[in-house]
Design an enzyme around this catalytic site. Structure first.
Site, PDB file in Angstrom:
ATOM      1  N   HIS A 125      59.656 -98.390  60.956  1.00  0.00           N
ATOM      2  CA  HIS A 125      58.553 -98.525  61.752  1.00  0.00           C
ATOM      3  C   HIS A 125      58.746 -98.157  63.228  1.00  0.00           C
ATOM      4  CE1 HIS A 125      55.442-101.163  63.923  1.00  0.00           C
ATOM      5  NE2 HIS A 125      54.697-101.038  62.854  1.00  0.00           N
ATOM      6  N   ASP A 202      65.056-105.651  59.738  1.00  0.00           N
ATOM      7  CA  ASP A 202      63.907-105.652  59.714  1.00  0.00           C
ATOM      8  C   ASP A 202      62.913-106.335  58.752  1.00  0.00           C
ATOM      9  OD1 ASP A 202      60.929-105.655  60.086  1.00  0.00           O
ATOM     10  OD2 ASP A 202      60.984-103.731  61.297  1.00  0.00           O
ATOM     11  N   GLN A 205      58.294-106.600  56.674  1.00  0.00           N
ATOM     12  CA  GLN A 205      57.494-106.503  55.192  1.00  0.00           C
ATOM     13  C   GLN A 205      58.315-106.925  53.951  1.00  0.00           C
ATOM     14  OE1 GLN A 205      54.615-104.978  54.919  1.00  0.00           O
ATOM     15  NE2 GLN A 205      54.646-104.156  56.985  1.00  0.00           N
ATOM     16  N   LYS A 228      52.391-111.684  58.914  1.00  0.00           N
ATOM     17  CA  LYS A 228      52.430-111.139  57.749  1.00  0.00           C
ATOM     18  C   LYS A 228      52.744-112.206  56.412  1.00  0.00           C
ATOM     19  CE  LYS A 228      54.064-106.766  59.649  1.00  0.00           C
ATOM     20  NZ  LYS A 228      52.758-105.981  59.701  1.00  0.00           N
ATOM     21  N   CYS A 366      52.601 -96.565  61.614  1.00  0.00           N
ATOM     22  CA  CYS A 366      53.604 -96.584  62.894  1.00  0.00           C
ATOM     23  C   CYS A 366      54.952 -96.112  62.379  1.00  0.00           C
ATOM     24  CB  CYS A 366      53.648 -98.016  63.268  1.00  0.00           C
ATOM     25  SG  CYS A 366      52.195 -98.592  64.195  1.00  0.00           S
TER      26      CYS A 366
HETATM   27  N1  7TS Z   1      58.530-103.697  61.246  1.00  0.00           N
HETATM   28  C1  7TS Z   1      57.807-103.424  60.126  1.00  0.00           C
HETATM   29  C2  7TS Z   1      58.636-102.607  58.799  1.00  0.00           C
HETATM   30  C3  7TS Z   1      56.374-103.443  60.140  1.00  0.00           C
HETATM   31  O1  7TS Z   1      55.884-103.210  59.194  1.00  0.00           O
HETATM   32  C4  7TS Z   1      55.866-103.684  61.150  1.00  0.00           C
HETATM   33  C5  7TS Z   1      54.260-103.943  61.482  1.00  0.00           C
HETATM   34  C6  7TS Z   1      56.453-104.559  62.272  1.00  0.00           C
HETATM   35  C7  7TS Z   1      58.004-104.078  62.488  1.00  0.00           C
HETATM   36  C8  7TS Z   1      55.836-104.661  63.571  1.00  0.00           C
HETATM   37  O2  7TS Z   1      55.575-105.909  63.236  1.00  0.00           O
HETATM   38  P1  7TS Z   1      54.852-106.960  64.553  1.00  0.00           P
HETATM   39  O3  7TS Z   1      54.480-108.108  63.819  1.00  0.00           O
HETATM   40  O4  7TS Z   1      55.796-107.170  65.643  1.00  0.00           O
HETATM   41  O5  7TS Z   1      53.848-106.068  64.927  1.00  0.00           O
HETATM   42  N2  7TS Z   1      53.656-103.228  60.641  1.00  0.00           N
HETATM   43  C9  7TS Z   1      52.274-102.877  60.365  1.00  0.00           C
HETATM   44  C10 7TS Z   1      51.731-102.080  59.458  1.00  0.00           C
HETATM   45  O6  7TS Z   1      52.150-101.507  58.551  1.00  0.00           O
HETATM   46  N3  7TS Z   1      50.549-102.080  59.718  1.00  0.00           N
HETATM   47  O7  7TS Z   1      50.082-102.685  60.924  1.00  0.00           O
HETATM   48  C11 7TS Z   1      51.324-103.272  61.323  1.00  0.00           C
END
Ligand code: 7TS
Length: 408
Positions: A125, A202, A205, A228, A366
């Site tokens: 990401h 990370d 997911q 999530k 992303c």
């Molecule tokens: N890393 C991964 C693997 C992710 O899927 C996401 C968010 C992030 C980091 C960032 O997370 P945040 O909570 O700091 O925003 N992924 C997604 C997605 O797949 N669709 O919307 C957000």
């Protein structure tokens, strides 16, 4: 047949949003990788906080401040146990995975010098790419990419070749948001440690779908986002081994993160507060804890098994539609399916099935380097959660067939 250890119809009762209609049809929510829905137990914890003990934490002697502090620190303990961290002080509250990664990347400016190398996987990401590029720009270090194959599986022999005495950090997601691949972090971590490199995983997911034990993994840093995990937005966590967090400099200065301040010199607070400047998202942190309580009542193992059944069923159904190509075909996947239908733009499918009440994400997710690898503008991504059903998948397949007919 899906045989399940969990009672889905009872669980669905906990999620008021699943009862709503979208464009006149019952909502089918398949955008769980973007954010999960929220059970009423978590909403209740938010209402309870603002109704009964809203106060700033760590600084008041009055009853409300003490209750809020206790609940917030209690949530930290819940997070500690959820990920099996050795100590509560190894859990830093952040605003989410993005913040967690930036905190570490900034701190590493101190440890990285020109010519050092940071390895990053090909399926990250953007939030696990850009902060490391910025670190490399600041320090003169070099970013190197661990490649993947057509199936969306990392090439471990190439990873081995990239590792050297220059490698200072390896960063990788546990699960790819764009492909669903579960990366073999139990191999990636010891291989990095063998050359003296630290590892950040990370977990945005993976944490909602796979039981994670940070001690068993021996990972140096691990991240998660509450939104999530059935929790609210704007809150998340960074796990860091105490030895790393102790030497990592603070990311932000301000109140709460200090021990003593004079105009000549400031000394920092102990862990975890050194990294928690300012008034945090108190209610969000408490609700994060309530979300983990909720997931624990179902059990991550049962969730994993049920979601795997959904993935298998949906993949079988989807591949029967002519012209469907799935991106990410690793044997080890969470319940994420990224795909396209030949000759149709993903955005058009997404828009049409939204009219039928179905929420999926379309686009790059992303993860532009993943799309570039496959030379596509984007995909349609259906991502499932434990409250989804086989009947919803049937509706989804029907909707896709209809949309395909309309668009071709
Ligand atoms: N890393 C991964 C693997 C992710 O899927 C996401 C968010 C992030 C980091 C960032 O997370 P945040 O909570 O700091 O925003 N992924 C997604 C997605 O797949 N669709 O919307 C957000």
């Amino acid at each position: 047949m899906i045989k399940t250890l969990i009672d889905i119809s009872r669980i669905r009762e906990d999620f008021p949003i699943l009862k709503r209609k979208v464009n006149g049809n019952p909502l089918i929510y398949f955008d769980n990788a973007a954010t999960s829905q929220t059970p009423k137990q978590v909403m209740d914890s938010i209402v309870n906080y603002y109704s009964n003990y809203n106060a700033n934490i760590h600084r008041g002697v009055h009853a409300l401040a003490q209750e809020a502090t206790e609940a917030y620190e209690g949530a930290r303990n819940k997070i500690q146990h959820f990920f099996n961290a050795a100590k509560a002080c190894e859990i830093i509250f952040t605003s989410g995975t993005t913040h967690s990664i930036n905190l570490v990347a900034n701190g590493f400016t101190t440890f990285i010098k020109k010519g050092d190398e940071v390895l990053v996987s090909a399926m990250e990401h953007h939030s696990n790419i850009v902060p490391w590029q910025m670190l490399c720009d600041r320090t003169g270090a070099i970013l190197r990419v661990i490649p993947m194959n057509e199936e969306g599986v990392l090439l471990m022999d190439k990873y081995q070749d990239l590792l050297s005495d220059n490698t200072k950090l390896v960063v990788c997601n546990h699960v790819s948001n764009a492909l669903g691949t579960i990366n073999p972090i139990e191999e990636i971590i010891p291989m990095a440690h063998a050359v003296g490199a630290a590892v950040l995983v990370d977990g945005a997911q993976s944490s909602p779908h796979i039981k994670v034990d940070v001690q068993k993994l021996d990972v140096d840093f691990y991240t998660a986002s509450a939104h999530k995990l059935c929790g609210p937005t704007g809150v998340g966590m960074l796990y860091g081994k105490e030895e790393w967090l102790a030497k990592l400099p603070p990311y932000q200065g301000g109140g709460e993160m200090i021990s003593e301040v004079t105009f000549e010199k400031t000394t920092y607070a102990d862990l975890p507060y050194k990294f928690e400047a300012g008034t945090p998202n108190i209610c969000g942190g408490i609700a994060f804890g309530a979300a983990l309580d909720y997931l624990n009542t179902i059990g991550l193992e049962a969730i994993e098994e049920y979601e795997h059944e959904l993935l298998t069923y949906a993949t079988d159904q989807l591949t029967q539609i002519e012209g469907v190509k799935i991106y990410g075909t690793s044997k080890n996947k969470t319940a994420v399916i990224s795909f396209n239908i030949q000759g149709i733009h993903p955005y058009d499918i997404g828009t049409l099935i939204d009219k039928m009440g179905i929420a999926v994400r379309t686009g790059q997710h992303c993860a532009q380097p993943v799309m570039d690898y496959y030379k596509i503008p984007g995909t349609i991504r259906a991502s499932f959660s434990f409250y989804n059903t086989r009947e919803e998948i049937d509706q989804f397949i029907k909707a896709l067939r209809k949309a395909k007919e309309m668009l071709q």
